[in-house]
Design a protein around this motif. Structure first.
Motif, mmCIF file in Angstrom:
data_model
loop_
_atom_site.group_PDB
_atom_site.id
_atom_site.type_symbol
_atom_site.label_atom_id
_atom_site.label_comp_id
_atom_site.label_asym_id
_atom_site.label_seq_id
_atom_site.Cartn_x
_atom_site.Cartn_y
_atom_site.Cartn_z
ATOM 1 N N LEU A 154 0.852 -1.295 -0.197
ATOM 2 C CA LEU A 154 0.195 0.039 0.122
ATOM 3 C C LEU A 154 1.080 1.210 0.144
ATOM 4 C CD1 LEU A 154 -2.889 -1.279 2.660
ATOM 5 C CD2 LEU A 154 -2.803 -1.038 0.036
ATOM 6 N N GLU A 155 2.208 1.062 0.426
ATOM 7 C CA GLU A 155 3.058 2.220 0.412
ATOM 8 C C GLU A 155 3.541 2.366 -1.185
ATOM 9 O OE1 GLU A 155 5.459 1.956 3.803
ATOM 10 O OE2 GLU A 155 4.244 3.273 4.970
ATOM 11 N N ARG A 156 3.430 1.434 -1.786
ATOM 12 C CA ARG A 156 3.882 1.442 -3.391
ATOM 13 C C ARG A 156 5.485 1.100 -3.246
ATOM 14 N NH1 ARG A 156 0.971 6.502 -3.420
ATOM 15 N NH2 ARG A 156 -1.155 6.091 -4.334
ATOM 16 N N GLU A 157 5.775 0.416 -2.405
ATOM 17 C CA GLU A 157 7.173 -0.227 -2.640
ATOM 18 C C GLU A 157 7.238 -1.073 -3.520
ATOM 19 O OE1 GLU A 157 9.818 -3.337 0.073
ATOM 20 O OE2 GLU A 157 8.931 -1.689 1.138
ATOM 21 N N PRO A 158 8.239 -0.793 -4.551
ATOM 22 C CA PRO A 158 8.200 -1.836 -5.980
ATOM 23 C C PRO A 158 8.431 -3.027 -5.588
ATOM 24 C CG PRO A 158 9.467 0.506 -6.038
ATOM 25 C CD PRO A 158 9.152 0.361 -4.654
ATOM 26 N N SER A 159 9.249 -3.576 -4.912
ATOM 27 C CA SER A 159 9.380 -4.988 -4.843
ATOM 28 C C SER A 159 8.262 -5.716 -4.218
ATOM 29 C CB SER A 159 10.743 -5.216 -3.931
ATOM 30 O OG SER A 159 10.499 -4.828 -2.482
ATOM 31 N N ALA A 160 7.405 -5.089 -3.267
ATOM 32 C CA ALA A 160 6.406 -5.713 -2.668
ATOM 33 C C ALA A 160 5.101 -5.761 -3.681
ATOM 34 C CB ALA A 160 6.003 -5.068 -1.256
ATOM 35 N N VAL A 161 5.034 -4.406 -4.454
ATOM 36 C CA VAL A 161 4.045 -4.705 -5.578
ATOM 37 C C VAL A 161 4.056 -5.610 -6.461
ATOM 38 C CG1 VAL A 161 3.085 -3.294 -7.045
ATOM 39 C CG2 VAL A 161 3.568 -2.140 -4.949
ATOM 40 N N SER A 162 5.519 -5.721 -6.997
ATOM 41 C CA SER A 162 5.789 -6.657 -8.011
ATOM 42 C C SER A 162 5.588 -8.185 -7.571
ATOM 43 C CB SER A 162 7.446 -6.294 -8.555
ATOM 44 O OG SER A 162 7.737 -7.216 -9.405
ATOM 45 N N ALA A 163 6.182 -8.243 -6.401
ATOM 46 C CA ALA A 163 5.847 -9.762 -6.033
ATOM 47 C C ALA A 163 4.267 -10.139 -5.634
ATOM 48 C CB ALA A 163 6.699 -9.840 -4.738
ATOM 49 N N THR A 164 3.725 -9.102 -5.207
ATOM 50 C CA THR A 164 2.101 -9.481 -5.015
ATOM 51 C C THR A 164 1.705 -9.689 -6.258
ATOM 52 O OG1 THR A 164 2.090 -8.240 -3.023
ATOM 53 C CG2 THR A 164 -0.209 -8.767 -4.134
ATOM 54 N N ARG A 165 1.710 -8.646 -7.198
ATOM 55 C CA ARG A 165 1.515 -8.758 -8.700
ATOM 56 C C ARG A 165 1.645 -10.085 -9.645
ATOM 57 N NH1 ARG A 165 1.031 -7.377 -14.074
ATOM 58 N NH2 ARG A 165 -0.559 -5.971 -14.561
ATOM 59 N N SER A 166 2.994 -10.394 -9.336
ATOM 60 C CA SER A 166 3.513 -11.570 -9.932
ATOM 61 C C SER A 166 2.499 -13.018 -9.574
ATOM 62 C CB SER A 166 4.833 -12.036 -9.797
ATOM 63 O OG SER A 166 5.442 -10.794 -10.373
ATOM 64 N N LYS A 167 2.272 -12.891 -8.319
ATOM 65 C CA LYS A 167 1.655 -14.110 -7.524
ATOM 66 C C LYS A 167 0.058 -14.273 -8.076
ATOM 67 C CE LYS A 167 4.322 -14.351 -3.331
ATOM 68 N NZ LYS A 167 4.347 -14.374 -1.838
ATOM 69 N N LEU A 168 -0.368 -12.991 -8.179
ATOM 70 C CA LEU A 168 -1.895 -12.854 -8.882
ATOM 71 C C LEU A 168 -1.939 -13.176 -10.356
ATOM 72 C CD1 LEU A 168 -3.064 -9.670 -7.320
ATOM 73 C CD2 LEU A 168 -3.991 -11.665 -6.920
#
Length: 303
Positions: free
Chosen positions: A182-196
């Motif tokens: 939610l803070e738009r940290e790139p690695s966290a967003v990318s990992a979550t999106r990849s799992k989806l």
């Protein structure tokens, strides 16, 4: 004065807000687009079945544009500008999307929740436009980070916890990851999106097309809320954002966290220097890019 149809060709193909003025300099219309060049050029296409639009296009003398960092940012900027001043040809004052926040309260079973105002316990993120999109984004995060089940409860919740392989000991780590997303940290967003994406592709391979489509909608919603968006924030700050290029000064005023005014004018580099230097660092790239765009539109570069 440049032909507005030629000016439209100089627009970027990215997201942003555009503004039309009449021969007297009055603002006719403010709109937003995912692709500025394509959207603005469309006004000079076939409009035979839209007489009101034809009448407006005949009065367009100049085109202005702000190039935003995301469609979400463009949506907020358009909304803020229209709430401040509604031109004659705009039918509504500031957008029809629902405004919402995401609340995270680590002590609650619900995990992430959609709320309209930051008036309750827990941490808030946003604001965001589009109630459905925000709820879909919450569903996306919960699909990867099952916060509601990482609690010490019994019954069906305990059964789902076993199914997802989580428990109370995992909650702190899940909360930390959700905050990073939610803070738009790139690695966290990318990992979550990849799992989806992997879950969507697996559902497609299993011919579960409706489920795959649902996950795709959640991916799009996650992209919406995690894209850069500075036009409206929760910090309620007042700032002046200025950029200069080739004799053109652009200025945006942020009031109570909302970018709400946008002007451009001719100015020497010397007269603009102090304002440009005072622009907050987080706005520098935005201001410089839009000063360069304003100069290109006014001076005819690339026509």
């Amino acid at each position: 004065m440049s032909d507005p149809r030629l000016v439209a060709r100089r627009l970027p193909d990215g997201p942003g807000v555009y503004r039309f003025r009449d021969p007297d300099g009055r603002v006719l219309y403010i709109g937003r687009a995912g692709n500025l060049r394509r959207r603005v050029q469309s006004y000079w296409g076939r409009l035979g079945d839209r007489p009101r639009l034809v009448a407006m296009v005949r009065r367009i003398a100049s085109v202005e544009a702000t190039w935003c960092d995301s469609e979400h940012e463009a949506a907020w900027l358009e909304r803020n500008l229209l709430q401040r001043s509604r031109p004659r040809w705009n039918r509504i004052e500031g957008g029809s999307e629902v405004v919402g926040l995401i609340r995270l309260d680590p002590s609650r079973i619900a995990g992430l929740r959609f709320v309209h105002e930051a008036d309750g316990p827990g941490r808030h993120f946003g604001p965001y436009l589009g109630g459905l999109r925000v709820r879909q984004a919450i569903s996306a995060v919960h699909r990867v980070l099952p916060l509601p089940y990482a609690v010490a409860t019994g019954g069906s919740s305990r059964e789902f916890a076993v199914l997802f392989g989580v428990g109370p000991a995992d909650r702190e780590a899940l909360v930390a990851t959700a905050v990073a997303v939610l803070e738009r940290e790139p690695s966290a967003v990318s990992a979550t999106r990849s799992k989806l994406v992997r879950r969507r592709d697996r559902a497609t391979a299993e011919l579960r097309f409706e489920f795959a489509a649902k996950i795709q909608e959640e991916i799009a919603a996650l992209d919406w809320i995690t894209a850069e968006q500075k036009a409206t924030t929760l910090d309620r700050s007042d700032e002046e954002v200025c950029g200069w290029a080739d004799g053109v000064l652009v200025r945006y005023d942020v009031r109570a966290g909302r970018m709400c005014t946008w002007t451009r004018r001719l100015a020497s580099e010397r007269s603009a220097r102090d304002r440009v230097l005072a622009t907050p660092v987080r706005w520098e790239a935005f201001a410089r890019r839009n000063a360069e765009l304003a100069a290109r539109l006014l001076n005819g570069e690339g026509s």
